[in-house]
Design an enzyme around this catalytic site. Structure first.
Site, mmCIF file in Angstrom:
data_model
loop_
_atom_site.group_PDB
_atom_site.id
_atom_site.type_symbol
_atom_site.label_atom_id
_atom_site.label_comp_id
_atom_site.label_asym_id
_atom_site.label_seq_id
_atom_site.Cartn_x
_atom_site.Cartn_y
_atom_site.Cartn_z
ATOM 1 N N GLU A 112 0.911 -1.212 0.128
ATOM 2 C CA GLU A 112 0.023 -0.128 -0.013
ATOM 3 C C GLU A 112 0.706 1.232 0.045
ATOM 4 O O GLU A 112 2.027 1.187 0.117
ATOM 5 C CB GLU A 112 -0.945 -0.067 1.139
ATOM 6 C CG GLU A 112 -2.438 -0.164 1.063
ATOM 7 C CD GLU A 112 -3.052 0.943 0.065
ATOM 8 O OE1 GLU A 112 -2.431 1.777 -0.050
ATOM 9 O OE2 GLU A 112 -4.148 0.785 0.253
ATOM 10 N N ARG A 164 -7.207 0.572 12.741
ATOM 11 C CA ARG A 164 -5.930 0.717 12.467
ATOM 12 C C ARG A 164 -5.829 2.034 11.278
ATOM 13 O O ARG A 164 -6.897 2.336 10.771
ATOM 14 C CB ARG A 164 -5.097 -0.346 11.810
ATOM 15 C CG ARG A 164 -5.824 -0.746 10.367
ATOM 16 C CD ARG A 164 -4.787 -1.820 9.817
ATOM 17 N NE ARG A 164 -5.324 -2.578 8.597
ATOM 18 C CZ ARG A 164 -5.277 -1.870 7.431
ATOM 19 N NH1 ARG A 164 -4.804 -0.849 7.327
ATOM 20 N NH2 ARG A 164 -5.714 -2.601 6.424
ATOM 21 N N ASN A 213 -4.881 3.722 7.767
ATOM 22 C CA ASN A 213 -4.765 2.994 6.491
ATOM 23 C C ASN A 213 -4.327 3.702 5.338
ATOM 24 O O ASN A 213 -3.614 3.150 4.440
ATOM 25 C CB ASN A 213 -6.137 2.548 6.245
ATOM 26 C CG ASN A 213 -6.300 1.609 4.968
ATOM 27 O OD1 ASN A 213 -5.570 0.767 4.707
ATOM 28 N ND2 ASN A 213 -7.191 1.878 4.065
ATOM 29 N N GLU A 228 -12.817 -5.152 9.277
ATOM 30 C CA GLU A 228 -13.132 -4.675 8.146
ATOM 31 C C GLU A 228 -14.744 -4.690 7.829
ATOM 32 O O GLU A 228 -15.280 -4.834 6.783
ATOM 33 C CB GLU A 228 -12.655 -5.388 6.618
ATOM 34 C CG GLU A 228 -11.319 -5.295 6.731
ATOM 35 C CD GLU A 228 -10.714 -6.020 5.409
ATOM 36 O OE1 GLU A 228 -11.529 -6.438 4.500
ATOM 37 O OE2 GLU A 228 -9.367 -5.966 5.365
ATOM 38 N N ASN A 232 -10.372 4.999 2.428
ATOM 39 C CA ASN A 232 -9.221 4.970 1.716
ATOM 40 C C ASN A 232 -8.984 6.211 1.168
ATOM 41 O O ASN A 232 -9.787 7.178 1.102
ATOM 42 C CB ASN A 232 -9.227 3.960 0.516
ATOM 43 C CG ASN A 232 -8.454 2.882 0.880
ATOM 44 O OD1 ASN A 232 -7.246 2.854 1.090
ATOM 45 N ND2 ASN A 232 -9.037 1.561 1.028
ATOM 46 N N ASP A 269 -10.149 1.605 -3.838
ATOM 47 C CA ASP A 269 -9.128 1.690 -3.027
ATOM 48 C C ASP A 269 -8.451 2.944 -3.247
ATOM 49 O O ASP A 269 -9.092 3.967 -3.020
ATOM 50 C CB ASP A 269 -8.003 0.251 -3.194
ATOM 51 C CG ASP A 269 -7.464 -0.247 -1.951
ATOM 52 O OD1 ASP A 269 -6.995 0.826 -1.164
ATOM 53 O OD2 ASP A 269 -7.278 -1.218 -1.508
#
Length: 292
Positions: free
Chosen positions: A20, A103, A105, A124, A150, A199
């Site tokens: 990522e 968390r 991201n 999730e 995101n 995403d």
């Protein structure tokens, strides 16, 4: 209209569960990115081919350059200063001490040097994630709760901010004021069944928005009005985010994931979890350094 001038190819065979956050660091002429699940930070110098990696103390969602040196890292529980010289992490703040299941991201920096970053439910499922704005003094939640946030991404003129509700398959947009406040929230793009899950987003120099598709085998380029302009197909199913780099900012680097695949899926997608690259004729723009 911009066009892709090469096919996506694997550049670094990592086979990572969840690469990522690719970011081109102009001061080093190098690409940084992370593997969230392996707790790793990676650096690639395309000119020399030199590669480096560091271990993070926990899941790490992004690293972004700080003005004056060093990086800000989005770890599971909060922001830390990361120094690649010695691999050290120094805590800055924890925005969600009451949400241990969350968390951090993804993140970006606006023209004023403010840090924008998201949180998400690590499982999730629960709608506990949001987008934060941090200016070095205050950290404020700015968007409604979702399970997987995101982005965000900021337009090259600094006037629009895009953020993603991945599970809801919606990319949102808002007007970004000079004071860092958001207004005029609106749906930018809504994906349908079978198209994949949006995403990480990023903007190019023309203000078009590139959206990586998880379980969509592609990245898409949309106009500032939300019109689909181009689709770039990949030989893997989960693309997580792209970054523009190289001397002319026309080299695209794409992170991908493999954590969603079983053994049969891995056989079908041997390149899943690699770092990919392709080229385009419309460049990106240099991400500002965080002033925090």
């Amino acid at each position: 209209m911009g066009v892709v001038t090469s096919e996506p190819k694997s550049l670094w065979a990592l086979g990572g569960p969840l690469l990522e956050g690719p970011v081109w660091v102009a001061r080093e002429k190098a690409l940084y990115f992370v593997d969230i699940k392996r707790h790793r930070i990676y650096r690639l110098d395309p000119a020399t081919g030199e590669r480096a990696e560091w271990a993070a103390p926990d899941q790490v969602g992004f690293v972004l350059p700080i003005a004056g040196g060093g990086f800000v890292a989005g770890l599971k529980t909060g922001l830390s200063r990361f120094d690649p010289k010695d691999g050290s992490f120094t805590p800055i703040l924890s925005p969600e001490p009451d949400l241990p299941g969350n968390r951090l991201n993804d993140g970006t920096v606006d023209a004023a040097g403010r840090l924008w970053f998201g949180s998400m439910d690590d499982g999730e499922g629960k709608a506990t994630g949001t987008i934060y704005r941090y200016d070095g003094r205050t950290c404020e939640a700015t968007t409604p709760k979702v399970s997987i946030s995101n982005g965000p991404a900021v337009s090259p003129d600094g006037r629009a901010l895009y953020h993603v509700d991945t599970a809801g398959q919606v990319v949102h947009a808002a007007t970004l004021g000079a004071d860092g406040r958001l207004s005029g929230p609106r749906v930018f793009v809504r994906l349908g069944e079978g198209e994949g899950f949006p995403d990480g987003p990023v903007c190019d120099a023309e203000g078009c928005v590139w959206i990586a598709l998880y379980n969509g085998h592609a990245v898409r380029r949309y106009s500032p009005k939300g019109e689909l302009l181009e689709t770039v197909r990949f030989p893997v199913s989960a693309i997580t985010k792209i970054a523009f780099g190289g001397p002319d900012l026309k080299t695209v680097y794409a992170t991908t994931a493999a954590k969603h695949l079983d053994a049969v899926g891995r056989e079908k997608e041997p390149l899943a979890g690699d770092l990919f690259t392709f080229t385009v004729d419309v460049p990106g723009f240099v991400l500002p350094e965080a002033r925090i």
